[in-house]
Design a protein around this motif. Sequence first.
Motif, short mmCIF file in Angstrom:
data_model
loop_
_atom_site.label_atom_id
_atom_site.label_comp_id
_atom_site.label_asym_id
_atom_site.label_seq_id
_atom_site.Cartn_x
_atom_site.Cartn_y
_atom_site.Cartn_z
N CYS A 16 127.17 43.43 -51.42
CA CYS A 16 127.56 44.45 -52.39
C CYS A 16 126.54 44.52 -53.52
O CYS A 16 126.26 45.60 -54.05
N LEU A 17 125.97 43.37 -53.87
CA LEU A 17 124.96 43.32 -54.91
C LEU A 17 123.89 42.32 -54.49
O LEU A 17 124.19 41.17 -54.17
N SER A 18 122.63 42.77 -54.48
CA SER A 18 121.49 41.89 -54.20
C SER A 18 120.67 41.79 -55.46
O SER A 18 120.24 42.82 -56.01
N ILE A 19 120.49 40.56 -55.94
CA ILE A 19 119.69 40.36 -57.14
C ILE A 19 118.75 39.18 -56.92
O ILE A 19 119.01 38.30 -56.11
N ASP A 20 117.67 39.19 -57.65
CA ASP A 20 116.71 38.10 -57.60
C ASP A 20 116.89 37.28 -58.88
O ASP A 20 116.53 37.74 -59.96
N VAL A 21 117.52 36.13 -58.76
CA VAL A 21 117.74 35.26 -59.90
C VAL A 21 116.67 34.17 -59.87
O VAL A 21 116.68 33.32 -58.98
N ALA A 22 115.76 34.25 -60.80
CA ALA A 22 114.69 33.26 -60.86
C ALA A 22 115.25 31.89 -61.21
O ALA A 22 116.18 31.77 -62.01
N SER A 23 114.69 30.87 -60.60
CA SER A 23 115.09 29.50 -60.93
C SER A 23 113.83 28.65 -61.03
O SER A 23 112.79 28.98 -60.47
N TYR A 24 113.95 27.55 -61.78
CA TYR A 24 112.79 26.73 -62.10
C TYR A 24 113.14 25.25 -61.97
O TYR A 24 114.27 24.84 -62.20
N GLU A 25 112.12 24.48 -61.65
CA GLU A 25 112.27 23.03 -61.73
C GLU A 25 112.49 22.70 -63.20
O GLU A 25 111.89 23.33 -64.08
N PRO A 26 113.33 21.72 -63.51
CA PRO A 26 113.58 21.39 -64.92
C PRO A 26 112.30 21.14 -65.72
O PRO A 26 112.20 21.54 -66.88
N SER A 27 111.30 20.55 -65.09
CA SER A 27 110.05 20.25 -65.80
C SER A 27 109.26 21.51 -66.17
O SER A 27 108.42 21.48 -67.07
N ALA A 28 109.54 22.63 -65.50
CA ALA A 28 108.83 23.89 -65.77
C ALA A 28 109.73 24.94 -66.42
O ALA A 28 109.35 26.10 -66.53
N CYS A 29 110.90 24.52 -66.88
CA CYS A 29 111.89 25.46 -67.43
C CYS A 29 111.57 25.79 -68.89
O CYS A 29 111.62 24.91 -69.76
N THR A 30 111.30 27.07 -69.17
CA THR A 30 111.02 27.49 -70.54
C THR A 30 112.27 27.43 -71.41
O THR A 30 112.18 27.28 -72.63
N LEU A 31 113.45 27.54 -70.79
CA LEU A 31 114.70 27.45 -71.54
C LEU A 31 114.88 26.03 -72.09
O LEU A 31 115.37 25.84 -73.21
#
Length: 195
Positions: free
Chosen positions: A170-185
């Motif tokens: 019903c919904l296709s989205i691209d949710v980016a994910s990162y290794e914790p060591s590379a996470c800008t958040l």
Amino acid sequence: MSGPDEAGQREAMRMLEEAGAVLRGHFQYASGRHGDTYIEKFRLLEKPRVTEALCRRIADHFRVLAPQIVVGPTTGGILLAHETAKHLGEGINAYFAERSDGGGRHLGRGFAVEAGQRVLVVDDVLTTGGSVQDTLDAVVAAGGRPIGVGLVVDRTNGATDFGGLDLFACLSIDVASYEPSACTLCADDIELTIT
């Protein structure tokens, strides 16, 4: 991979957002990776009218393939299988695949699949594809023939393939994910929510 047109995608996103299922922030996913968007399936599943509308879309897409059984993995897939089977019509059973003690999933509780029966597998949010693949394997082990995979949300945006089966979301989205060591958040010291 197929899905609704752009208008259908926007409508699905609107329904999910209104249900409070689309969360923004800083999340650690089950995979251990981090990202800024999380789809909380239980906010969707607690809203019967939203669940019904999305399952109707799944049923409408797969009706032409004439499924005889709909199977979903525990937990969210139980409700989706039931609701999708209801929209497919009289005589379509809804089963669920439970986790097996040794890994994988199985059809228990007396669920019977006749050899070659056409089975549609449904799930709520596709992230890695593990639950769906385990459910497909359980269907095959029970003698069924998978004909497609119906999803509420495909977080891989069509990147996951289940042996060439028709995949509808019903919904296709691209949710980016990162290794914790590379996470800008993390670098910005934004509070982490573990999902």
